[in-house]
Write an enzyme that holds these catalytic residues in place. Structure first.
Site, PDB file in Angstrom:
ATOM      1  CE  LYS A 210      10.910  12.716   4.479  1.00 31.46           C
ATOM      2  NZ  LYS A 210       9.569  13.164   4.072  1.00 31.46           N
ATOM      3  NE  ARG A 247       6.324   6.408   5.536  1.00 34.91           N
ATOM      4  CZ  ARG A 247       7.537   6.286   4.973  1.00 34.91           C
ATOM      5  NH1 ARG A 247       8.455   7.220   5.174  1.00 34.91           N
ATOM      6  NH2 ARG A 247       7.808   5.235   4.214  1.00 34.91           N
TER       7      ARG A 247
END
Length: 266
Positions: A210, A247
């Site tokens: 991210k 994840r």
């Protein structure tokens, strides 16, 4: 509680990290096989991008993307399958096709999920998101503080399912790093994970690749592929703060980092 590694499988043309790479059934199944070989205990199949600004796709299109993949994984591999969706219809059909975890970025707000949970033994991962993927980064604000507000939301969602008869062991929570949060809010959430760790039976985090990792590393222009070190360090931090489901896109690297961490702890 043993950590679980959830490998990301995006069957989409436009996901922020790997959009289009696994868009065909054959490519998706091959990637699932790689994720399992690298150590993933869960394969998380998604057919709709949730990157900032992403538009929703139709129920039929999402079904057409993911159901053949879930069926193929279920019939071919011995691995737990998660479906990454915010649509009840998709969740229901994915469970019928072999998924045993519903990863819902909308936090289980569709009341029909209650009956699905009561009729099956699936696990539900409840995530916090401010708004929708299309709107979530439009000046997100948390007047009472991001940690207390996210905790209150997740606790309320867990309470709703428990009052309906769903046991806590089938309810996970995810603070939604990057989903309607600024850089500072993401940092606050990572610092405040211990306050969230007892809300559900497991605390799940998704920091993989991210953009906030690039900012934290001091290089906002850092490419997606060069964010692996930041992904590893943020996930190991989350592990130390009570997270137990991770994840990730780069399963092999995280499994190795996790193994070294655990060996040093012993």
């Amino acid at each position: 509680m043993l950590p679980l590694v959830m490998g990301v499988l995006n069957v989409t043309p436009d996901s922020f990290s790997d959009g289009g790479e696994f868009f065909t059934k054959g490519a998706a199944l091959a990637q699932a096989e790689r994720l399992v070989a690298e150590g993933a205990s869960i394969v998380d199949v998604g057919g709709e991008s949730s990157r900032p600004g992403a538009a929703s796709v139709s129920i039929q299109e999402e079904m057409d993307r993911i159901l053949p993949v879930i069926e193929a994984i279920h019939s071919t591999l011995s691995v737990t399958i998660s479906v990454d969706t915010r649509k009840f219809e998709i969740a229901r059909e994915a469970v019928n096709a072999g998924a045993s975890i519903i990863n819902d970025i909308s936090g289980g707000t569709d009341v029909r999920l209650v009956e699905l949970m009561k009729q099956t033994d699936v696990t539900l991962a409840l995530m916090h998101m401010r708004g929708t993927p299309e709107t979530m980064q439009e000046a997100p604000s948390y007047p009472k503080g991001v940690v207390p507000e996210v905790r209150a939301f997740l606790a309320d969602r867990v309470r709703a399912f428990r009052e309906a008869g769903v046991s806590k062991d089938r309810l996970w929570v995810d603070p939604g790093i990057g989903f309607g949060k600024t850089l500072e809010q993401n940092i606050d959430l990572l610092h405040g994970l211990k306050a969230l760790s007892g809300v559900g039976s497991r605390l799940m985090v998704g920091t993989s690749r991210k953009s906030f990792l690039a900012a934290l590393a001091g290089n906002p222009k850092l490419s997606i592929q060069d964010r692996l070190p930041g992904t590893l360090s943020s996930n190991l931090w989350a592990l130390s703060q009570g997270a137990s489901v991770f994840r990730v896109h780069d399963v092999r690297a995280f499994v190795q980092a996790l193994g070294v961490w655990q060996a040093l702890e012993k």
